[in-house]
Scaffold this motif. Structure first.
Motif, short mmCIF file in Angstrom:
data_model
loop_
_atom_site.label_atom_id
_atom_site.label_comp_id
_atom_site.label_asym_id
_atom_site.label_seq_id
_atom_site.Cartn_x
_atom_site.Cartn_y
_atom_site.Cartn_z
N GLN A 34 -18.17 44.40 38.64
CA GLN A 34 -19.52 45.19 38.15
C GLN A 34 -20.48 45.69 39.59
O GLN A 34 -21.01 46.58 39.49
CB GLN A 34 -20.22 44.60 37.06
CG GLN A 34 -19.47 44.51 35.96
CD GLN A 34 -20.13 43.65 34.88
OE1 GLN A 34 -21.36 43.21 35.12
NE2 GLN A 34 -19.87 43.89 33.87
N VAL A 35 -20.41 44.45 40.45
CA VAL A 35 -21.22 44.77 41.72
C VAL A 35 -20.66 45.82 42.59
O VAL A 35 -21.11 46.49 43.52
CB VAL A 35 -21.44 43.20 42.26
CG1 VAL A 35 -22.54 43.53 43.58
CG2 VAL A 35 -22.23 42.37 41.10
N ASN A 36 -19.03 45.39 42.93
CA ASN A 36 -18.52 45.98 44.03
C ASN A 36 -17.31 46.86 43.39
O ASN A 36 -16.54 46.58 42.49
CB ASN A 36 -18.04 45.09 44.67
CG ASN A 36 -17.38 45.47 46.32
OD1 ASN A 36 -17.08 46.85 46.39
ND2 ASN A 36 -17.24 44.86 47.30
N SER A 37 -17.38 48.37 43.77
CA SER A 37 -16.29 49.06 43.24
C SER A 37 -14.78 48.97 43.86
O SER A 37 -14.00 49.10 42.93
CB SER A 37 -16.64 50.58 43.65
OG SER A 37 -16.59 50.66 45.01
N ILE A 38 -14.60 48.12 44.71
CA ILE A 38 -13.44 47.83 45.15
C ILE A 38 -12.61 46.82 44.17
O ILE A 38 -11.39 46.81 43.99
CB ILE A 38 -13.35 47.25 46.80
CG1 ILE A 38 -13.71 48.36 47.50
CG2 ILE A 38 -12.00 46.73 47.09
CD1 ILE A 38 -14.19 47.75 48.99
N TRP A 39 -13.50 45.86 43.83
CA TRP A 39 -12.98 44.80 42.92
C TRP A 39 -12.56 45.41 41.52
O TRP A 39 -12.00 44.66 40.59
CB TRP A 39 -14.04 43.60 42.65
CG TRP A 39 -14.01 42.92 43.47
CD1 TRP A 39 -14.82 42.95 44.77
CD2 TRP A 39 -13.40 41.57 43.68
NE1 TRP A 39 -14.56 41.77 45.24
CE2 TRP A 39 -13.67 40.99 44.83
CE3 TRP A 39 -12.49 41.03 42.80
CZ2 TRP A 39 -13.19 39.78 45.15
CZ3 TRP A 39 -11.90 39.56 43.05
CH2 TRP A 39 -12.23 39.08 44.29
N THR A 40 -13.06 46.68 41.06
CA THR A 40 -12.50 47.31 40.02
C THR A 40 -11.16 47.42 39.68
O THR A 40 -10.41 47.64 38.59
CB THR A 40 -13.19 48.66 39.55
OG1 THR A 40 -13.00 49.50 40.70
CG2 THR A 40 -14.86 48.60 39.55
N VAL A 41 -10.35 47.48 41.04
CA VAL A 41 -8.83 47.59 40.89
C VAL A 41 -8.37 46.42 40.22
O VAL A 41 -7.28 46.46 39.33
CB VAL A 41 -8.27 47.90 42.18
CG1 VAL A 41 -6.93 47.70 42.26
CG2 VAL A 41 -8.73 48.98 42.94
N ALA A 42 -8.79 45.33 40.21
CA ALA A 42 -8.34 43.82 39.78
C ALA A 42 -9.14 43.65 38.71
O ALA A 42 -8.88 42.55 37.79
CB ALA A 42 -8.87 42.85 40.83
N LEU A 43 -9.64 44.58 37.86
CA LEU A 43 -10.31 44.36 36.40
C LEU A 43 -9.40 44.08 35.42
O LEU A 43 -9.44 43.18 34.51
CB LEU A 43 -11.14 45.65 36.06
CG LEU A 43 -12.46 45.36 35.08
CD1 LEU A 43 -13.25 43.96 35.72
CD2 LEU A 43 -13.04 46.28 35.14
N PRO A 44 -8.13 44.71 35.22
CA PRO A 44 -7.24 44.29 34.20
C PRO A 44 -6.73 43.13 34.52
O PRO A 44 -6.58 42.20 33.38
CB PRO A 44 -6.10 45.46 34.44
CG PRO A 44 -6.80 46.52 35.09
CD PRO A 44 -7.63 46.06 35.96
N ALA A 45 -6.52 42.69 35.70
CA ALA A 45 -5.72 40.99 36.02
C ALA A 45 -7.14 40.30 35.49
O ALA A 45 -6.74 39.15 34.93
CB ALA A 45 -5.69 41.18 37.49
N SER A 46 -8.41 40.68 35.52
CA SER A 46 -9.34 39.56 35.24
C SER A 46 -9.37 39.40 33.72
O SER A 46 -9.55 38.38 33.12
CB SER A 46 -10.85 40.05 35.65
OG SER A 46 -10.78 40.16 36.98
#
Length: 71
Positions: free
Chosen positions: A26-38
């Motif tokens: 939610q804070v950094n757009s690069i981390w949205t790639v790993a959102l399904p894994a989260s």
């Protein structure tokens, strides 16, 4: 007092780590790639907590009469 087992501890740790990953997405757009894994890690953590509770319940049961054999 009932004891906490390794499955419950690892499930809590996985779920908390996944929640931190979701917050980072939610804070950094690069981390949205790993959102399904989260979300998958949250599900695995919940499953481990459920397995730990099920194991603890089965280990605390009193043995039945069929399990005893007095010869």
């Amino acid at each position: 007092m009932e004891r906490i087992n390794g499955e419950i501890i690892s499930g809590i740790a996985l779920a908390m780590m996944a929640i931190l990953f979701i917050y980072a997405a939610q804070v950094n757009s690069i981390w949205t790639v790993a959102l399904p894994a989260s979300y998958l890690l949250v599900a695995v953590g919940a499953a481990l907590i459920g397995l730990g509770l099920w194991t603890r319940r089965n280990n605390n049961r009193l043995p039945s009469h069929e399990e005893h054999s007095h010869h």
